[in-house]
Write an enzyme that holds these catalytic residues in place. Structure first.
Site, short mmCIF file in Angstrom:
data_model
loop_
_atom_site.label_atom_id
_atom_site.label_comp_id
_atom_site.label_asym_id
_atom_site.label_seq_id
_atom_site.Cartn_x
_atom_site.Cartn_y
_atom_site.Cartn_z
N HIS A 179 -10.59 0.29 0.30
CA HIS A 179 -10.52 1.38 1.27
C HIS A 179 -11.94 1.50 1.84
O HIS A 179 -12.86 1.88 1.12
CB HIS A 179 -10.09 2.66 0.56
CG HIS A 179 -10.22 3.91 1.39
ND1 HIS A 179 -9.13 4.63 1.82
CD2 HIS A 179 -11.32 4.58 1.85
CE1 HIS A 179 -9.55 5.68 2.52
NE2 HIS A 179 -10.87 5.68 2.54
N HIS A 228 1.53 5.20 -2.06
CA HIS A 228 1.13 6.25 -3.00
C HIS A 228 2.40 6.89 -3.56
O HIS A 228 3.15 7.53 -2.83
CB HIS A 228 0.27 7.30 -2.29
CG HIS A 228 -1.02 6.74 -1.77
ND1 HIS A 228 -2.16 6.70 -2.55
CD2 HIS A 228 -1.34 6.14 -0.60
CE1 HIS A 228 -3.14 6.12 -1.84
NE2 HIS A 228 -2.66 5.77 -0.66
N LEU A 229 2.63 6.70 -4.86
CA LEU A 229 3.85 7.22 -5.48
C LEU A 229 3.64 8.59 -6.13
O LEU A 229 4.61 9.24 -6.53
CB LEU A 229 4.40 6.23 -6.51
CG LEU A 229 5.05 4.95 -5.97
CD1 LEU A 229 5.52 4.07 -7.13
CD2 LEU A 229 6.21 5.26 -5.02
N HIS A 253 0.83 -1.21 0.00
CA HIS A 253 0.00 0.00 0.00
C HIS A 253 0.87 1.26 0.00
O HIS A 253 1.31 1.72 1.05
CB HIS A 253 -0.93 0.00 1.21
CG HIS A 253 -2.06 0.96 1.08
ND1 HIS A 253 -3.36 0.65 1.39
CD2 HIS A 253 -2.07 2.26 0.64
CE1 HIS A 253 -4.12 1.71 1.17
NE2 HIS A 253 -3.36 2.69 0.71
N ASP A 306 0.78 2.47 3.70
CA ASP A 306 -0.04 3.58 3.20
C ASP A 306 0.83 4.84 3.08
O ASP A 306 0.38 5.95 3.39
CB ASP A 306 -1.27 3.84 4.08
CG ASP A 306 -2.37 4.59 3.33
OD1 ASP A 306 -2.16 4.94 2.14
OD2 ASP A 306 -3.43 4.84 3.93
N ASP A 361 -8.47 3.25 -3.87
CA ASP A 361 -7.96 3.76 -2.59
C ASP A 361 -7.80 5.28 -2.57
O ASP A 361 -7.42 5.91 -3.54
CB ASP A 361 -6.63 3.13 -2.21
CG ASP A 361 -6.18 3.62 -0.85
OD1 ASP A 361 -6.89 3.36 0.12
OD2 ASP A 361 -5.15 4.31 -0.78
O1 DOR Z 1 -4.28 9.02 4.54
C1 DOR Z 1 -4.52 8.72 3.39
N1 DOR Z 1 -3.83 9.22 2.35
N2 DOR Z 1 -5.52 7.89 3.15
C2 DOR Z 1 -5.97 7.65 1.93
O2 DOR Z 1 -6.88 6.89 1.81
C3 DOR Z 1 -5.35 8.30 0.77
C4 DOR Z 1 -3.99 8.72 1.04
C5 DOR Z 1 -3.46 9.70 0.05
O3 DOR Z 1 -3.57 9.46 -1.16
O4 DOR Z 1 -2.88 10.70 0.47
ZN ZN Z 2 -7.05 4.23 1.84
ZN ZN Z 3 -3.84 4.68 0.71
#
Ligand code: DOR
Ligand code: ZN
Ligand code: ZN
Length: 424
Positions: free
Chosen positions: A179, A63-64, A61, A305, A152
């Site tokens: 999510h 986010h790039l 999990h 995450d 997500d």
């Molecule tokens: O805290 C979070 N950041 N939860 C998410 O579901 C998305 C993520 C984001 O893309 O920043």
């Molecule tokens: Zn999420």
């Molecule tokens: Zn996420």
């Protein structure tokens, strides 16, 4: 061919039933020899005494932010952060700009990641533009290289679309990562609804917002007999529902993130937006339930995450976007908050950070065997260090373990046979 020899490390790979002191010889992109004493003339030697050599971590999990939000992170910097954290494989989420909702966007990520310091496995969007209503072309996403489907950042608003994705995914060969959030309950909330939100006079996100989402996904998986993976579990009721579903034979798997087993809503009293994420940090009772879920196997995996946001965006406590970076601290957080207090053994922790996510996503990771990929992490399980956000390798600084002393330091990361991180 370049050769690397790690000498006399504790070689620990739960999926291979391996826990012994020995050598590892890496030749090209593969592990040529593992275990015992290996003769390796001409190889670069690394002294592994006192260190643990394990399969490279698989973070399911991440986010790039690439394409579209590269001021926060890009594929190359995100993978540098991965390498610094011992992560050699990661699942990147599709809430980029544009979203990874079509084959071109997935191909862009795959192509750019070819030269990166970690293996990148993209998740494609369940719905077009992650708007929650109209199905994306899941087969085209798979053909372009996606290994999972997720919206997500948001839940899939339309339950029928989610049901269709969950039913189609096993045939196509994709995992579905959910999510869980009921938006009508969470709307406008900034942190967990409870004592701290009341003290600060800020609108909260109730645990029920997550629990309603978890309940729906379990109901769909149960009704159709198909798998679903629950992302970032943070509440005691979600843990209980997943535990119960597993007992009933529902094909549900789950992950949590280090901040949910280490921290609580009390961090928010400092009014620092770095501690704001979705789902939010919860209560001590929730934190304990997450730990118990990890302990008894209800929660299969630990993922970060990793959600980079710039210092500028994070400057306003209530205006900042949700998310915290995590790949550079996840192994140490696991050792500090789960292994040191005795909740998990080190092999159990490593299993949840490598073999389990690899199994759920069906990606080639989480093992350490002769002839296999040379993706590994060498770490000192006892070294204590203080997290300095200024020294992180990603672009952003929103780290929730900042200023904390953690135990367990990554010393060397090898991905595709190449040394991608070194602190020796
Ligand atoms: O805290 C979070 N950041 N939860 C998410 O579901 C998305 C993520 C984001 O893309 O920043
Ligand atoms: Zn999420
Ligand atoms: Zn996420």
């Amino acid at each position: 061919m370049s050769k690397l020899c790690i000498r006399s490390a504790r070689v620990l790979s739960p999926a291979d039933g391996l826990d012994e002191t020995g050598d590892i010889l890496v030749e090209g992109g593969t592990i040529a020899r593992i275990g015992g004493t290996v003769s390796c003339p001409g190889a670069r030697e690394i002294d592994g005494r006192g260190l643990v050599a394990a399969p490279g971590l698989a973070d399911m999990h991440v986010h790039l932010r690439d394409p579209g939000q590269t001021e926060k992170e890009d594929i190359l910097t995100g993978c540098r952060a991965a390498a610094a954290g011992g992560v050699t494989s990661l699942l990147c989420m599709p809430n980029t700009s544009p979203a990874l909702d079509g084959p071109e966007a997935v191909e862009y990520v795959r192509k750019k990641a070819e030269s990166a310091d970690a293996r990148v496995f993209p998740a494609g969007a369940v719905t077009k533009g992650l708007r929650g209503r109209e199905a994306a072309d899941w087969r085209a996403l798979k053909a372009a290289g996606a290994v999972a489907l997720s919206d997500d950042g948001r839940p899939v608003a339309d339950a029928a679309v989610m049901a269709a994705a969950m039913r189609a995914a096993p045939e196509i060969g994709l995992a579905v990562c959910a999510h869980c959030e009921e938006l009508s309950l969470s709307a406008g909330g900034k942190l967990n609804e409870g004592a701290v939100s009341r003290e600060l006079g800020v609108k909260g996100v109730p645990a029920a917002a997550e629990d309603c989402g978890t309940a729906r996904e379990i109901a769909l998986a149960a009704a159709y007999g198909v798998p679903v993976h629950i992302c970032h579990v943070s509440t005691r009721n979600s843990v209980a529902m997943i535990r119960d579903a597993k007992r009933r034979g529902v094909l549900v798997t789950a992950e949590t993130a280090p901040h949910y087993f280490a921290l609580t809503e009390r961090e928010l009293l400092r009014r620092d937006a770095d501690y704001r994420m979705s789902p939010p940090l919860r209560t001590e009772a929730d934190r304990r339930a997450v730990v118990e879920g990890l302990r008894d196997g209800t929660i299969d995996a630990i993922a970060t995450d990793h959600a980079p946001h710039t210092p500028r965006e994070k400057a306003g406590f209530l205006t900042a976007p949700n998310g915290a970076v995590g790949m550079e601290t996840s192994l140490a957080a696991g050792i500090t908050y789960l292994v040191e207090p005795g909740y998990l053994t080190l092999p159990q922790l490593l299993e949840k950070m490598s073999a389990a996510p690899a199994r759920i996503l069906r990606i080639p990771a989480g093992t350490l065997r002769a002839g296999g990929n040379a993706d590994l992490v060498l770490f000192d399980p006892r070294e204590r260090w203080t997290v300095d956000p200024g020294k992180l390798h990603g672009k952003s600084r929103n780290a929730v373990f900042k200023g904390r002393e953690l135990t367990g330091k990554v010393k060397l990361t090898v991905c595709r046979g190449r040394v991608v991180f070194r602190d020796l």
